[in-house]
Design a protein around this motif. Structure first.
Motif, PDB file in Angstrom:
ATOM      1  N   GLU A 103     -61.687 -21.989  -1.772  1.00 28.81           N
ATOM      2  CA  GLU A 103     -63.165 -22.083  -0.794  1.00 28.81           C
ATOM      3  C   GLU A 103     -62.668 -23.653  -0.414  1.00 28.81           C
ATOM      4  OE1 GLU A 103     -66.015 -26.172  -2.366  1.00 28.81           O
ATOM      5  OE2 GLU A 103     -65.153 -24.055  -4.175  1.00 28.81           O
ATOM      6  N   VAL A 145     -58.567 -22.522  -9.099  1.00 31.04           N
ATOM      7  CA  VAL A 145     -59.281 -22.312  -8.295  1.00 31.04           C
ATOM      8  C   VAL A 145     -58.512 -23.581  -7.143  1.00 31.04           C
ATOM      9  CG1 VAL A 145     -61.452 -23.340  -7.187  1.00 31.04           C
ATOM     10  CG2 VAL A 145     -61.448 -22.558  -9.276  1.00 31.04           C
ATOM     11  N   THR A 159     -68.617 -21.398  -7.301  1.00 27.40           N
ATOM     12  CA  THR A 159     -67.391 -21.416  -7.215  1.00 27.40           C
ATOM     13  C   THR A 159     -67.310 -22.297  -9.317  1.00 27.40           C
ATOM     14  OG1 THR A 159     -66.362 -21.626  -5.882  1.00 27.40           O
ATOM     15  CG2 THR A 159     -65.054 -22.267  -7.018  1.00 27.40           C
ATOM     16  N   ILE A 161     -59.348 -18.173  -7.136  1.00 29.15           N
ATOM     17  CA  ILE A 161     -60.551 -17.949  -6.254  1.00 29.15           C
ATOM     18  C   ILE A 161     -59.743 -19.729  -4.691  1.00 29.15           C
ATOM     19  CG2 ILE A 161     -63.206 -19.421  -5.745  1.00 29.15           C
ATOM     20  CD1 ILE A 161     -63.516 -18.561  -8.221  1.00 29.15           C
ATOM     21  N   LYS A 181     -71.556 -23.272  -1.953  1.00 27.92           N
ATOM     22  CA  LYS A 181     -69.956 -22.455  -2.622  1.00 27.92           C
ATOM     23  C   LYS A 181     -70.066 -23.174  -3.758  1.00 27.92           C
ATOM     24  CE  LYS A 181     -67.104 -24.934   1.345  1.00 27.92           C
ATOM     25  NZ  LYS A 181     -68.712 -25.263   1.649  1.00 27.92           N
ATOM     26  N   THR A 182     -69.310 -24.386  -4.056  1.00 27.06           N
ATOM     27  CA  THR A 182     -68.754 -25.297  -4.487  1.00 27.06           C
ATOM     28  C   THR A 182     -69.820 -24.768  -5.737  1.00 27.06           C
ATOM     29  OG1 THR A 182     -68.232 -26.997  -3.257  1.00 27.06           O
ATOM     30  CG2 THR A 182     -68.171 -27.296  -5.923  1.00 27.06           C
ATOM     31  N   LYS A 202     -58.975 -24.955  -3.335  1.00 22.84           N
ATOM     32  CA  LYS A 202     -60.036 -26.106  -2.856  1.00 22.84           C
ATOM     33  C   LYS A 202     -59.160 -26.541  -1.766  1.00 22.84           C
ATOM     34  CE  LYS A 202     -63.453 -27.331  -6.485  1.00 22.84           C
ATOM     35  NZ  LYS A 202     -64.351 -27.360  -6.687  1.00 22.84           N
ATOM     36  N   ILE A 225     -64.097 -18.085  -0.999  1.00 21.04           N
ATOM     37  CA  ILE A 225     -65.715 -18.087  -0.739  1.00 21.04           C
ATOM     38  C   ILE A 225     -66.523 -19.678   0.536  1.00 21.04           C
ATOM     39  CG2 ILE A 225     -68.086 -19.279  -1.626  1.00 21.04           C
ATOM     40  CD1 ILE A 225     -66.758 -18.002  -4.849  1.00 21.04           C
TER      41      ILE A 225
END
Length: 209
Positions: free
Chosen positions: A109, A34, A21, A107, A17-18, A36, A9
């Motif tokens: 991000e 997740v 997510t 995910i 986007k956060t 990041k 993402i």
């Protein structure tokens, strides 16, 4: 872990986007991990605070993307990793790490995750959150002043000097690597439902194996 769904993402700071997510992670909880990109900012222990303040944090070279790729490979293989932690108040990597556990859905991000080909190629689904630049700036101002102890002047200067030009040079062109483009991130209910259905199908299919 043999069958892991990796979702990227991306888009600029303040795009939503956060929010997207976090909503997915909240819905699926232990089934979603997740990672990041922001946590992988390089350490600069050799610099003073003033020097670190003036670094370009929106250029691909600001990130230790190689480490993130290695961690993603480990997670995909079913092994936990020690993810670095970035302290925005001192503009440097913290001495702490976070244990990130593997799961069936990962995910990834960040603003520049589609810019790096090796990282981008690892993703099964690539979502680009397309949000108006004025909205992104307002959200960034609110976040950095309220959550990251920044002055209004410093946030605006950073936006004009690095954030905006780097977005135009690197982030916006990486949109071509996405296979899903959605407006407004977590505020887009249709996009949320589409991703939710895709994840549900993946979890059901892997549960039946």
């Amino acid at each position: 872990m043999n069958d892991v769904l990796i979702i990227g993402i991306a888009d600029g700071s303040g795009s939503g986007k956060t929010t997207l997510t976090n909503q997915i992670a909240s819905l699926f909880q232990e089934h979603v991990t997740v990672l990041k990109h922001d946590n992988y900012y390089k350490a600069h222990d050799d610099m003073t605070f003033e020097e670190r303040k003036n670094l370009n944090y929106d250029h691909p070279n600001a990130f230790d993307t190689e480490l993130m790729i290695e961690h993603l490979k480990e997670l995909r293989a079913g092994r936990p990793v020690q993810c670095p932690v970035y302290d925005y108040k001192v503009h440097n990597r913290s001495k702490d790490t976070i244990t990130v556990a593997p799961s069936k859905v990962i995910i990834v991000e960040g603003i520049l995750i589609f810019e790096n080909k090796e990282l981008c190629d690892m993703m099964d689904v690539r979502v680009f959150v397309d949000t108006d630049s004025d909205i992104r700036l307002i959200r960034r101002l609110q976040r950095d002043v309220l959550e990251r102890a920044r002055s209004l002047e410093s946030v605006i200067n950073q936006y004009m000097n690095t954030v905006k030009p780097m977005h135009e040079q690197f982030v916006e062109p990486s949109k071509k690597n996405a296979n899903i483009i959605i407006p407004e991130g977590g505020y887009n209910k249709t996009a949320m439902e589409m991703l939710q259905n895709h994840i549900n199908s993946h979890l059901k299919r892997t549960a039946d194996l």
